[in-house]
Design a protein around this motif. Structure first.
Motif, PDB file in Angstrom:
ATOM      1  N   GLY A  72       0.814  -1.210   0.000  1.00 39.60           N
ATOM      2  CA  GLY A  72       0.000   0.000   0.000  1.00 39.60           C
ATOM      3  C   GLY A  72       0.845   1.256   0.000  1.00 39.60           C
ATOM      4  N   ARG A  73       2.138   1.113  -0.215  1.00 37.60           N
ATOM      5  CA  ARG A  73       3.092   2.234  -0.248  1.00 37.60           C
ATOM      6  C   ARG A  73       4.395   1.683  -0.817  1.00 37.60           C
ATOM      7  NH1 ARG A  73       3.101  -0.015   4.715  1.00 37.60           N
ATOM      8  NH2 ARG A  73       5.121  -0.540   5.626  1.00 37.60           N
ATOM      9  N   PRO A  74       5.310   2.528  -1.251  1.00 41.52           N
ATOM     10  CA  PRO A  74       6.609   2.016  -1.698  1.00 41.52           C
ATOM     11  C   PRO A  74       7.350   1.324  -0.557  1.00 41.52           C
ATOM     12  CG  PRO A  74       6.279   4.283  -2.419  1.00 41.52           C
ATOM     13  CD  PRO A  74       5.177   3.989  -1.450  1.00 41.52           C
ATOM     14  N   TYR A  75       8.141   0.309  -0.909  1.00 42.18           N
ATOM     15  CA  TYR A  75       8.978  -0.310   0.112  1.00 42.18           C
ATOM     16  C   TYR A  75      10.026   0.699   0.553  1.00 42.18           C
ATOM     17  CZ  TYR A  75      12.140  -3.230   2.677  1.00 42.18           C
ATOM     18  OH  TYR A  75      12.934  -3.737   3.682  1.00 42.18           O
ATOM     19  N   ARG A  76      10.265   0.777   1.875  1.00 45.36           N
ATOM     20  CA  ARG A  76      11.216   1.770   2.385  1.00 45.36           C
ATOM     21  C   ARG A  76      12.075   1.191   3.493  1.00 45.36           C
ATOM     22  NH1 ARG A  76       6.175   4.027   4.587  1.00 45.36           N
ATOM     23  NH2 ARG A  76       6.070   5.194   2.649  1.00 45.36           N
ATOM     24  N   MET A  77      13.240   1.763   3.628  1.00 43.52           N
ATOM     25  CA  MET A  77      14.124   1.505   4.764  1.00 43.52           C
ATOM     26  C   MET A  77      14.469   2.845   5.396  1.00 43.52           C
ATOM     27  SD  MET A  77      16.850  -1.360   3.469  1.00 43.52           S
ATOM     28  CE  MET A  77      16.377  -3.070   3.257  1.00 43.52           C
ATOM     29  N   CYS A  78      14.710   2.824   6.691  1.00 45.50           N
ATOM     30  CA  CYS A  78      15.005   4.048   7.415  1.00 45.50           C
ATOM     31  C   CYS A  78      16.299   3.884   8.209  1.00 45.50           C
ATOM     32  CB  CYS A  78      13.872   4.396   8.380  1.00 45.50           C
ATOM     33  SG  CYS A  78      12.248   4.491   7.589  1.00 45.50           S
ATOM     34  N   GLY A  79      16.970   4.985   8.434  1.00 52.18           N
ATOM     35  CA  GLY A  79      18.187   4.937   9.227  1.00 52.18           C
ATOM     36  C   GLY A  79      18.847   6.295   9.287  1.00 52.18           C
ATOM     37  N   ARG A  80      19.921   6.352  10.050  1.00 57.62           N
ATOM     38  CA  ARG A  80      20.634   7.607  10.246  1.00 57.62           C
ATOM     39  C   ARG A  80      21.851   7.674   9.327  1.00 57.62           C
ATOM     40  NH1 ARG A  80      19.207  10.970  13.845  1.00 57.62           N
ATOM     41  NH2 ARG A  80      18.083   9.393  15.056  1.00 57.62           N
ATOM     42  N   VAL A  81      22.061   8.845   8.738  1.00 54.83           N
ATOM     43  CA  VAL A  81      23.209   9.046   7.852  1.00 54.83           C
ATOM     44  C   VAL A  81      24.478   9.115   8.697  1.00 54.83           C
ATOM     45  CG1 VAL A  81      24.272  10.542   6.121  1.00 54.83           C
ATOM     46  CG2 VAL A  81      21.769  10.274   6.189  1.00 54.83           C
ATOM     47  N   PHE A  91      19.270   0.779  -7.253  1.00 59.55           N
ATOM     48  CA  PHE A  91      17.878   1.216  -7.276  1.00 59.55           C
ATOM     49  C   PHE A  91      17.754   2.718  -7.512  1.00 59.55           C
ATOM     50  CE2 PHE A  91      18.253  -2.446  -4.555  1.00 59.55           C
ATOM     51  CZ  PHE A  91      17.162  -3.233  -4.855  1.00 59.55           C
ATOM     52  N   ALA A  92      16.616   3.108  -8.059  1.00 61.50           N
ATOM     53  CA  ALA A  92      16.172   4.497  -8.015  1.00 61.50           C
ATOM     54  C   ALA A  92      15.372   4.674  -6.729  1.00 61.50           C
ATOM     55  CB  ALA A  92      15.309   4.836  -9.226  1.00 61.50           C
ATOM     56  N   VAL A  93      15.679   5.732  -5.975  1.00 57.66           N
ATOM     57  CA  VAL A  93      15.035   5.930  -4.672  1.00 57.66           C
ATOM     58  C   VAL A  93      14.622   7.387  -4.502  1.00 57.66           C
ATOM     59  CG1 VAL A  93      16.375   4.075  -3.596  1.00 57.66           C
ATOM     60  CG2 VAL A  93      17.209   6.443  -3.451  1.00 57.66           C
ATOM     61  N   GLU A  94      13.715   7.608  -3.566  1.00 55.43           N
ATOM     62  CA  GLU A  94      13.410   8.944  -3.065  1.00 55.43           C
ATOM     63  C   GLU A  94      13.730   8.968  -1.584  1.00 55.43           C
ATOM     64  OE1 GLU A  94      10.003  11.151  -5.620  1.00 55.43           O
ATOM     65  OE2 GLU A  94       9.292   9.650  -4.211  1.00 55.43           O
ATOM     66  N   VAL A  95      14.362  10.052  -1.135  1.00 50.53           N
ATOM     67  CA  VAL A  95      14.779  10.179   0.259  1.00 50.53           C
ATOM     68  C   VAL A  95      13.949  11.269   0.926  1.00 50.53           C
ATOM     69  CG1 VAL A  95      16.692  10.670   1.823  1.00 50.53           C
ATOM     70  CG2 VAL A  95      17.102   9.383  -0.295  1.00 50.53           C
ATOM     71  N   PHE A  96      13.332  10.908   2.057  1.00 57.57           N
ATOM     72  CA  PHE A  96      12.547  11.847   2.856  1.00 57.57           C
ATOM     73  C   PHE A  96      13.266  12.082   4.183  1.00 57.57           C
ATOM     74  CE2 PHE A  96       9.652   9.841  -0.045  1.00 57.57           C
ATOM     75  CZ  PHE A  96       8.746  10.828  -0.398  1.00 57.57           C
ATOM     76  N   GLY A  97      12.966  13.217   4.813  1.00 56.14           N
ATOM     77  CA  GLY A  97      13.552  13.526   6.107  1.00 56.14           C
ATOM     78  C   GLY A  97      14.564  14.650   6.047  1.00 56.14           C
ATOM     79  N   HIS A 152      14.264   8.471   5.485  1.00 54.25           N
ATOM     80  CA  HIS A 152      13.415   7.392   4.991  1.00 54.25           C
ATOM     81  C   HIS A 152      13.706   7.249   3.501  1.00 54.25           C
ATOM     82  CE1 HIS A 152      10.925   8.046   8.661  1.00 54.25           C
ATOM     83  NE2 HIS A 152      11.297   9.291   8.453  1.00 54.25           N
ATOM     84  N   VAL A 153      14.070   6.068   3.078  1.00 53.72           N
ATOM     85  CA  VAL A 153      14.440   5.822   1.688  1.00 53.72           C
ATOM     86  C   VAL A 153      13.378   4.937   1.041  1.00 53.72           C
ATOM     87  CG1 VAL A 153      16.214   4.943   0.124  1.00 53.72           C
ATOM     88  CG2 VAL A 153      16.892   5.993   2.309  1.00 53.72           C
ATOM     89  N   ASN A 154      12.658   5.492   0.070  1.00 51.19           N
ATOM     90  CA  ASN A 154      11.652   4.744  -0.681  1.00 51.19           C
ATOM     91  C   ASN A 154      12.293   4.150  -1.928  1.00 51.19           C
ATOM     92  OD1 ASN A 154       9.823   5.641   1.184  1.00 51.19           O
ATOM     93  ND2 ASN A 154       8.443   6.612  -0.285  1.00 51.19           N
ATOM     94  N   PHE A 155      12.143   2.843  -2.118  1.00 52.96           N
ATOM     95  CA  PHE A 155      12.720   2.151  -3.266  1.00 52.96           C
ATOM     96  C   PHE A 155      11.669   2.051  -4.368  1.00 52.96           C
ATOM     97  CE2 PHE A 155      15.253   1.056   0.327  1.00 52.96           C
ATOM     98  CZ  PHE A 155      16.542   0.954  -0.171  1.00 52.96           C
ATOM     99  N   LEU A 156      12.002   2.597  -5.526  1.00 55.86           N
ATOM    100  CA  LEU A 156      11.023   2.729  -6.602  1.00 55.86           C
ATOM    101  C   LEU A 156      11.256   1.791  -7.775  1.00 55.86           C
ATOM    102  CD1 LEU A 156      10.891   6.634  -6.660  1.00 55.86           C
ATOM    103  CD2 LEU A 156       9.498   5.069  -5.302  1.00 55.86           C
ATOM    104  N   HIS A 157      12.518   1.514  -8.093  1.00 55.57           N
ATOM    105  CA  HIS A 157      12.805   0.689  -9.263  1.00 55.57           C
ATOM    106  C   HIS A 157      14.196   0.068  -9.120  1.00 55.57           C
ATOM    107  CE1 HIS A 157      12.565  -0.632 -13.443  1.00 55.57           C
ATOM    108  NE2 HIS A 157      13.817  -0.235 -13.593  1.00 55.57           N
ATOM    109  N   LYS A 158      14.302  -1.219  -9.469  1.00 56.67           N
ATOM    110  CA  LYS A 158      15.603  -1.876  -9.449  1.00 56.67           C
ATOM    111  C   LYS A 158      16.159  -1.936 -10.869  1.00 56.67           C
ATOM    112  CE  LYS A 158      18.115  -6.059  -8.110  1.00 56.67           C
ATOM    113  NZ  LYS A 158      18.065  -7.364  -7.429  1.00 56.67           N
TER     114      LYS A 158
END
Length: 323
Positions: free
Chosen positions: A185-194, A224-230, A272-278
């Protein structure tokens, strides 16, 4: 949403609730349906909704060297649950003593004395207690004895199959990010600290944000192509690499993101890193020059992807809910 860490932090005010028990790995559409089912009953009875989780997950405890890759760490799971009608999350430490608890003791100490559950939603394959001796029928019998109702989870199917964490892992392993998004129901995402890395990407002309994953294993690997939030400006498009960097003899799995057209210091930021395409799997190259040429190609591919990318905005409130 209130987070209760450990049995010892249960208070008298936590008694009286509607509840569900499970791993909730991914908090996918099936899990969301269960939460909706629980919220409806909670509203009807005037009681708070309670999700019960275990850390580590039981399989991780019993098979630490062969545990399946998690879709979500605990923190990611809590962030996802905050978006839905969950009043409380109880996280119980899964230990040897806990695993040795007899099923009737589990029911009496946790469900009755600890939480005074009035309505419980579990899967019909749910097992609990020492050697997994407790099952749905035992819970239903206990409910009749102690005065709480036990019901099956609603089943959600997409494309003729039940939505499950296992199915999402399979989609991610196949590089099918669109299918995983459909089930989540949303893009797959992983989260963490830079965090600071070894600056290897910088030497190749592609400085990356290195993100701590704190995982034994990851369900995805590759480019992957990703979008980064935060970050102050969001989302930021990027090219991500999850892998061990075999060309330079790496062994530990890392998440590195080259942010497109971005040049700010972001060490310490939680993203938060959303994975959009491999695009491809990770490869071992014969030289650093060959690696650099492939990175250049990957970045060009990612730029082309984002020129045509039109995100679905049904989850626009994600940034607000996880801020």
């Amino acid at each position: 949403m209130e987070f209760i860490r450990g049995w010892h932090n249960l208070k008298p005010r936590h008694r009286g609730c509607v509840a569900t028990i499970g791993n909730f790995d991914g908090v996918h559409l099936g899990h969301q349906a269960v939460i909706g089912q629980l919220a409806e009953k909670g509203e009807e009875l005037g009681l708070p909704t309670q999700v019960i989780l275990f850390e580590p997950q039981p399989q991780e405890f019993f098979q630490p060297d062969d545990a399946i890759p998690r879709l979500t760490r605990l923190r990611e799971k809590l962030q996802a649950l905050r978006r839905f009608s969950v009043d409380r999350v109880l996280c119980l430490r899964f230990t040897a003593d806990f695993s040795a608890m007899q099923p009737d003791e589990f029911v009496r100490r946790l469900l009755v004395d600890g939480l005074d559950i009035r309505y419980l939603v579990v899967g019909d394959d749910f097992r609990f207690g020492h050697k997994r001796r407790g099952d749905f029928d035992m819970l239903a019998a206990a409910g009749r004895q102690y005065g709480f109702q036990v019901v099956n989870m609603h089943t959600v199917t997409i494309d003729g199959e039940r939505v499950s964490s296992t199915r999402i892992r399979a989609a991610l392993a196949d590089g099918d990010l669109a299918k995983a998004e459909k089930l989540l129901g949303r893009p797959y995402r992983m989260c963490g600290r830079v965090a600071h890395g070894d600056k290897f990407g910088r030497t190749l002309g592609f400085p990356t944000a290195n993100i701590h994953l704190h995982r034994q294993a990851t369900p995805i690997k590759g480019i992957f192509a990703v979008e980064v939030f935060g970050l102050k400006t969001e989302p930021v498009a990027g090219a991500a690499d999850i892998g061990t960097r075999p060309t330079v003899g790496g062994t530990r799995t890392l998440l590195e993101v080259f942010l497109l057209d971005f040049n700010e210091e972001i060490y310490g930021e939680y993203v938060h890193v959303n994975f959009l395409h491999k695009f491809r799997d990770e490869k071992k190259f014969d030289s650093l020059d060959e690696l650099r040429r492939w990175i250049e190609k990957d970045v060009m591919d990612v730029r082309r992807f984002f020129r045509d990318y039109h995100p679905r905005r049904q989850n626009d409130d994600f940034r607000e809910k996880t801020a």
